[in-house]
Design an enzyme around this catalytic site. Structure first.
Site, PDB file in Angstrom:
ATOM      1  CD  GLU A 135      -2.995   1.111   2.209  1.00  0.00           C
ATOM      2  OE1 GLU A 135      -3.412   2.124   2.782  1.00  0.00           O
ATOM      3  OE2 GLU A 135      -3.523  -0.003   2.323  1.00  0.00           O
ATOM      4  CE  LYS A 136       0.710   3.363   4.618  1.00  0.00           C
ATOM      5  NZ  LYS A 136       0.014   2.135   5.067  1.00  0.00           N
ATOM      6  CG  ASP A 154      -2.307  -0.437   5.268  1.00  0.00           C
ATOM      7  OD1 ASP A 154      -1.216  -1.016   5.127  1.00  0.00           O
ATOM      8  OD2 ASP A 154      -2.410   0.759   5.586  1.00  0.00           O
ATOM      9  CG  ASP A 182      -7.846  -0.845   6.104  1.00  0.00           C
ATOM     10  OD1 ASP A 182      -7.567  -0.969   4.894  1.00  0.00           O
ATOM     11  OD2 ASP A 182      -7.454   0.119   6.777  1.00  0.00           O
ATOM     12  CE1 TYR A 184      -3.085  -0.278   8.817  1.00  0.00           C
ATOM     13  CE2 TYR A 184      -4.960  -1.047  10.100  1.00  0.00           C
ATOM     14  CZ  TYR A 184      -4.457  -0.368   9.013  1.00  0.00           C
ATOM     15  OH  TYR A 184      -5.316   0.229   8.125  1.00  0.00           O
ATOM     16  NE  ARG A 215      -4.261   5.410   8.516  1.00  0.00           N
ATOM     17  CZ  ARG A 215      -4.763   6.561   8.075  1.00  0.00           C
ATOM     18  NH1 ARG A 215      -6.053   6.684   7.884  1.00  0.00           N
ATOM     19  NH2 ARG A 215      -3.975   7.582   7.792  1.00  0.00           N
TER      20      ARG A 215
END
Length: 637
Positions: free
Chosen positions: A7-8, A103, A105, A328, A330
């Protein structure tokens, strides 16, 4: 070639670190010695196309064009990350196997899936794409995750849920923002009046709270206390419990509003004999609070340090990505996998090394205890936010980073402390036909509360005493006291209380069926979006800060007054979240969610056409500030 898409960049580097070396760093990706390639997104590389991308006529905002509903939805590349999208395009075309490492989610699932769909996969690639779930960037955790990959096909419902959310947000926000901005212009306001599925109900919460405070009229109420004495001269107090016969003189919270009634009771019981009609001693205990999810952490950091929700999220991202000291952040979950339990000693050692807690507190802990937080059945894509086992060597944490890391560490350590336990004694006493109740609490073990700096307070304030009493015992009421108190207005929202309201939104819903549904969902917004929503309302000029208080502005109040009440209540947006969760769980389809929304859009636009609020006239648009850039000279190395 096996292609990992993170994701990043920070997650990409963590994955590469767990793969065979040596590595070869390229522009936008890393090659490993086993022939694998690790690349990454930089957040969302794609965004929903704007209305004028579908038709140039939509550049002009006009009622007759609303609602705008695309027949074929389009994504477009974000301007500032086009280069990385180009890198991924080339790599995807070459890849034999693709590993989705967004991520863990809903948004992380869509973020990579939308790139795969935009580029276009072969049928073989679609069926062989794997899903890698990483919630801890430390190498041991990443290696463990690499050995437990799943088929990305298993996560299609989660991706569809995220896509439905994105499209519904676009339809709802874009159409209603245009409609009510045009209505605002008709009323004399020249700025943009933005409407959003979450931001507008949040604004509604604040506006209604401010109105309740402004309209509040304090009223006196009265409590009666009997001063009692036993035969051995031990003294204590008991509080009068008004009977149902007193209902005409009480408010909805059963507070006595008529002073004469309280005076009558006081005069009747003075110098009278009382009798203990019931005595009950109940042992009670309070378990340590579960490890944090993001909202619980934001609430505690706001209370302890006055930090805004966004500040806490930013600090957590730094602790997770830059320092790798926490898992993580979030996360909406407060439980941990059972497998994490065996890592407790290394985690606690890292906490001490990183100044997250004192050695003495660790020495007093019992690492053989296993709290209810270790529960695989309650862990979903995320688990609770806890410290990792990484020890800082030279880099130091910033002040706010240390504060937040300390909170996370303390919450984790509390899992290895016993419960706070006490005995609660309740005595029912009849005096002159009236019921009086005396209560006492005796602390047995302070337990985990010693970590929270409350040990002395709880010993002094919670431990209240009653003399030994038995049922049937006679007592003497030697005096009666009337206490006059005043009803208090609601408190203005703060970051902590507004976040608590968003997470516990069912309290603000009137419909019983919806309230029941909401108790099982996450509330208003998600862990990842709540901080941004609150900040957005400040930027729009709808909210303003007064010290720690969050208050609505004239513009925010006028906005809510102009909207239909249904758009300002949490019912609809919270039901959206419930439906989106059902899509992810294969209990609802995309079309079942979207069709009602599409039919409602026309009704909302019709409401906007006749909306008018003269209070908007003369209000100024929120000011926007551009940062001044200064030329800097590079420091010599």
């Amino acid at each position: 070639m096996k292609l990992y898409i993170a994701e990043k960049p920070s997650l990409g580097r963590a994955i590469a670190d767990a793969l065979p070396k040596p590595h070869k760093k390229q522009d936008g990706f890393i090659e490993t010695s086993d022939g694998s390639v690790v690349s990454w997104c930089i957040g969302h590389l794609l965004e929903q196309a704007q209305p004028d991308d579908y038709d140039p006529k939509y550049k002009k905002w006009q009622y007759q064009d609303l609602p705008i509903i695309p027949t074929e939805w389009q994504f477009k590349a974000k301007a500032n990350t086009k280069k990385q999208l180009g890198v991924l395009k080339k790599l995807i075309k070459k890849a034999q196997t693709i590993v989705h490492a967004g991520d863990p989610d809903r948004e992380g699932q869509l973020l990579v899936d939308e790139v795969l769909q935009y580029v276009g996969l072969s049928e073989r690639q679609k069926h062989t794409t794997q899903r890698l779930l990483i919630s801890d960037l430390n190498i041991q955790a990443v290696k463990k995750a690499l050995n437990t990959q799943q088929s990305n096909q298993n996560f299609v419902p989660l991706s569809v849920s995220a896509l439905a959310r994105a499209r519904a947000d676009w339809l709802y926000g874009m159409n209603l923002t245009r409609a009510y901005t045009l209505a605002g212009q008709k009323s004399g306001y020249q700025g943009v009046l933005s409407v959003g599925r979450v931001q507008t109900p949040v604004l509604g919460l604040v506006v209604r709270r401010d109105a309740d405070i402004a309209e509040f009229v304090s009223k006196p109420f009265y409590e009666v206390f009997a001063h009692l004495q036993t035969q051995d001269k031990s003294r204590f107090c008991a509080k009068w419990q008004p009977s149902d016969a007193c209902a005409p003189y009480m408010d909805e919270e059963k507070r006595v509003l008529v002073k004469g009634l309280a005076e009558n009771v006081a005069s009747r019981i003075k110098d009278q004999e009382g009798e203990v009609t019931a005595i009950e001693k109940t042992p009670k205990k309070q378990l340590a609070p579960l490890p944090y999810n993001l909202s619980a952490l934001q609430i505690d950091a706001s209370k302890a340090f006055g930090m805004s929700a966004k500040q806490v999220l930013d600090v957590c991202q730094s602790l997770y990505e830059k320092h790798k000291l926490i898992t993580y952040p979030r996360s909406d979950n407060r439980y941990l996998p059972v497998a994490h339990y065996k890592e407790r000693e290394s985690v606690v050692a890292a906490m001490v090394n990183n100044n997250g807690c004192e050695q003495s507190k660790v020495d007093a802990a019992n690492l053989s205890l296993k709290s209810k937080c270790w529960n695989d059945k309650k862990v979903a894509a995320h688990h609770a936010i806890i410290p990792t086992s990484k020890k800082l060597k030279s880099a130091q944490l910033g002040h706010q980073e240390q504060q937040v890391y300390g909170l996370i560490s303390r919450q984790y350590l509390a899992q290895f402390y016993p419960a706070f336990s006490y005995d609660e004694t309740k005595a029912d006493i009849m005096i002159a036909g009236g019921l009086f109740i005396a209560k006492a609490k005796q602390v047995n073990e302070i337990g985990f509360k010693v970590l929270f700096g409350k040990a002395r307070d709880d010993e002094d304030n919670l431990s209240t005493y009653l003399p030994p009493l038995v049922k049937g015992q006679r007592l003497q009421c030697h005096d009666a006291q009337i206490q006059e108190k005043h009803t208090q207005p609601p408190q203005y929202y703060t970051d902590a209380t507004l976040l608590a309201a968003m997470t516990g939104i069912s309290r603000y819903v009137k419909d019983k069926d919806i309230k029941k549904i909401l108790k099982e969902t996450d509330g208003l917004g998600t862990e990842a979006t709540r901080a941004g929503i609150i900040e957005l309302l400040f930027k729009r000029g709808f909210l303003a800060r007064n010290a720690k208080q969050i208050r609505s502005t004239e513009l925010g109040q006028a906005m809510i007054a102009m909207l239909p009440e249904s758009l300002t209540l949490p019912d609809r947006t919270a039901l959206w979240e419930s439906h989106l969760a059902q899509i992810a769980n294969k209990e609802c389809t995309y079309q079942m969610f979207m069709d009602p929304l599409l039919s409602q859009l026309g009704e909302f636009v019709s409401d906007a056409k006749v909306a008018n609020n003269p209070d908007l006239k003369g209000l100024s648009k929120p000011r926007t500030f551009k940062r001044k850039t200064r030329k800097r000279t590079k420091a010599k190395s």
